[in-house]
Design a protein around this motif. Structure first.
Motif, mmCIF file in Angstrom:
data_model
loop_
_atom_site.group_PDB
_atom_site.id
_atom_site.type_symbol
_atom_site.label_atom_id
_atom_site.label_comp_id
_atom_site.label_asym_id
_atom_site.label_seq_id
_atom_site.Cartn_x
_atom_site.Cartn_y
_atom_site.Cartn_z
ATOM 1 N N ILE A 9 16.525 -9.616 -4.058
ATOM 2 C CA ILE A 9 17.046 -8.244 -4.112
ATOM 3 C C ILE A 9 17.112 -7.759 -5.547
ATOM 4 N N VAL A 10 17.633 -8.581 -6.440
ATOM 5 C CA VAL A 10 17.712 -8.199 -7.856
ATOM 6 C C VAL A 10 16.311 -7.988 -8.426
ATOM 7 N N SER A 11 15.389 -8.855 -8.067
ATOM 8 C CA SER A 11 14.004 -8.725 -8.536
ATOM 9 C C SER A 11 13.382 -7.422 -8.053
ATOM 10 N N LYS A 12 13.663 -7.051 -6.817
ATOM 11 C CA LYS A 12 13.123 -5.811 -6.255
ATOM 12 C C LYS A 12 13.663 -4.596 -7.002
ATOM 13 N N ILE A 13 14.931 -4.614 -7.327
ATOM 14 C CA ILE A 13 15.542 -3.509 -8.086
ATOM 15 C C ILE A 13 14.862 -3.376 -9.454
ATOM 16 N N ILE A 14 14.669 -4.492 -10.138
ATOM 17 C CA ILE A 14 14.016 -4.483 -11.451
ATOM 18 C C ILE A 14 12.567 -4.026 -11.312
ATOM 19 N N PHE A 15 11.874 -4.513 -10.301
ATOM 20 C CA PHE A 15 10.486 -4.131 -10.056
ATOM 21 C C PHE A 15 10.366 -2.626 -9.801
ATOM 22 N N ASP A 16 11.236 -2.081 -8.974
ATOM 23 C CA ASP A 16 11.189 -0.642 -8.672
ATOM 24 C C ASP A 16 11.398 0.195 -9.927
ATOM 25 N N ARG A 17 12.337 -0.207 -10.757
ATOM 26 C CA ARG A 17 12.593 0.529 -12.013
ATOM 27 C C ARG A 17 11.397 0.401 -12.959
ATOM 28 N N ALA A 18 10.795 -0.760 -13.017
ATOM 29 C CA ALA A 18 9.613 -0.955 -13.859
ATOM 30 C C ALA A 18 8.468 -0.059 -13.381
ATOM 31 N N CYS A 19 8.305 0.038 -12.073
ATOM 32 C CA CYS A 19 7.259 0.918 -11.522
ATOM 33 C C CYS A 19 7.497 2.364 -11.923
ATOM 34 N N GLN A 20 8.747 2.792 -11.903
ATOM 35 C CA GLN A 20 9.071 4.154 -12.323
ATOM 36 C C GLN A 20 8.684 4.380 -13.782
ATOM 37 N N LEU A 21 8.967 3.410 -14.613
ATOM 38 C CA LEU A 21 8.605 3.526 -16.029
ATOM 39 C C LEU A 21 7.089 3.618 -16.188
ATOM 40 N N ILE A 22 6.372 2.746 -15.507
ATOM 41 C CA ILE A 22 4.918 2.696 -15.641
ATOM 42 C C ILE A 22 4.275 3.977 -15.116
ATOM 43 N N VAL A 23 4.744 4.464 -13.975
ATOM 44 C CA VAL A 23 4.212 5.714 -13.426
ATOM 45 C C VAL A 23 4.472 6.871 -14.394
ATOM 46 N N GLY A 24 5.575 6.787 -15.124
ATOM 47 C CA GLY A 24 5.902 7.800 -16.124
ATOM 48 C C GLY A 24 5.134 7.644 -17.422
ATOM 49 N N GLY A 25 4.267 6.633 -17.491
ATOM 50 C CA GLY A 25 3.447 6.435 -18.684
ATOM 51 C C GLY A 25 4.075 5.548 -19.742
ATOM 52 N N ASN A 26 5.124 4.864 -19.376
ATOM 53 C CA ASN A 26 5.827 3.997 -20.325
ATOM 54 C C ASN A 26 5.639 2.534 -19.944
ATOM 55 N N PRO A 27 5.575 1.650 -20.915
ATOM 56 C CA PRO A 27 5.477 0.229 -20.595
ATOM 57 C C PRO A 27 6.810 -0.289 -20.060
ATOM 58 N N ALA A 28 6.745 -1.398 -19.357
ATOM 59 C CA ALA A 28 7.951 -2.039 -18.820
ATOM 60 C C ALA A 28 7.980 -3.491 -19.291
ATOM 61 N N TYR A 29 7.879 -3.668 -20.596
ATOM 62 C CA TYR A 29 7.795 -5.006 -21.162
ATOM 63 C C TYR A 29 9.058 -5.833 -20.899
ATOM 64 N N GLU A 30 10.231 -5.201 -21.032
ATOM 65 C CA GLU A 30 11.475 -5.920 -20.816
ATOM 66 C C GLU A 30 11.607 -6.344 -19.357
ATOM 67 N N SER A 31 11.191 -5.469 -18.457
ATOM 68 C CA SER A 31 11.245 -5.797 -17.032
ATOM 69 C C SER A 31 10.353 -6.993 -16.730
ATOM 70 N N GLU A 32 9.200 -7.039 -17.361
ATOM 71 C CA GLU A 32 8.290 -8.169 -17.185
ATOM 72 C C GLU A 32 8.977 -9.471 -17.591
ATOM 73 N N LYS A 33 9.626 -9.459 -18.747
ATOM 74 C CA LYS A 33 10.312 -10.656 -19.226
ATOM 75 C C LYS A 33 11.423 -11.083 -18.275
ATOM 76 N N VAL A 34 12.186 -10.108 -17.795
ATOM 77 C CA VAL A 34 13.296 -10.418 -16.894
ATOM 78 C C VAL A 34 12.781 -10.988 -15.577
ATOM 79 N N LEU A 35 11.734 -10.384 -15.025
ATOM 80 C CA LEU A 35 11.186 -10.881 -13.765
ATOM 81 C C LEU A 35 10.669 -12.311 -13.899
ATOM 82 N N PHE A 36 9.998 -12.596 -14.995
ATOM 83 C CA PHE A 36 9.519 -13.963 -15.192
ATOM 84 C C PHE A 36 10.687 -14.933 -15.398
#
Length: 72
Positions: A9-36
């Motif tokens: 569930i926590v991973s899904k929340i982070i993933f969804d927020r990262a997708c929002q950033l990426i769709v907005g044209g921004n990288p989600a580097y921190e989200s990547e680190k947290v997910l890993f």
């Protein structure tokens, strides 16, 4: 709720927020680190989640595209 479900569930929340950033044209580097990190922690607890692995892979691929474009 099991511990494994909580991780997912926590991973899904982070993933969804990262997708929002990426769709907005921004990288989600921190989200990547947290997910890993979550995936690594799950392994240490004896869990293996295909969902979390997929979240990690998708965000890494999208961030790699941004890295290749030189977006910081």
């Amino acid at each position: 709720m099991t511990t494994e479900q909580a991780f997912e569930i926590v991973s899904k929340i982070i993933f969804d927020r990262a997708c929002q950033l990426i769709v907005g044209g921004n990288p989600a580097y921190e989200s990547e680190k947290v997910l890993f990190h979550i995936e690594m922690s799950m392994h240490e607890w004896g869990y293996k989640s295909p969902k979390v692995s997929e979240y990690c892979d998708v965000i890494k691929q999208e961030n790699d595209i941004m890295r290749d474009m030189g977006i910081e």
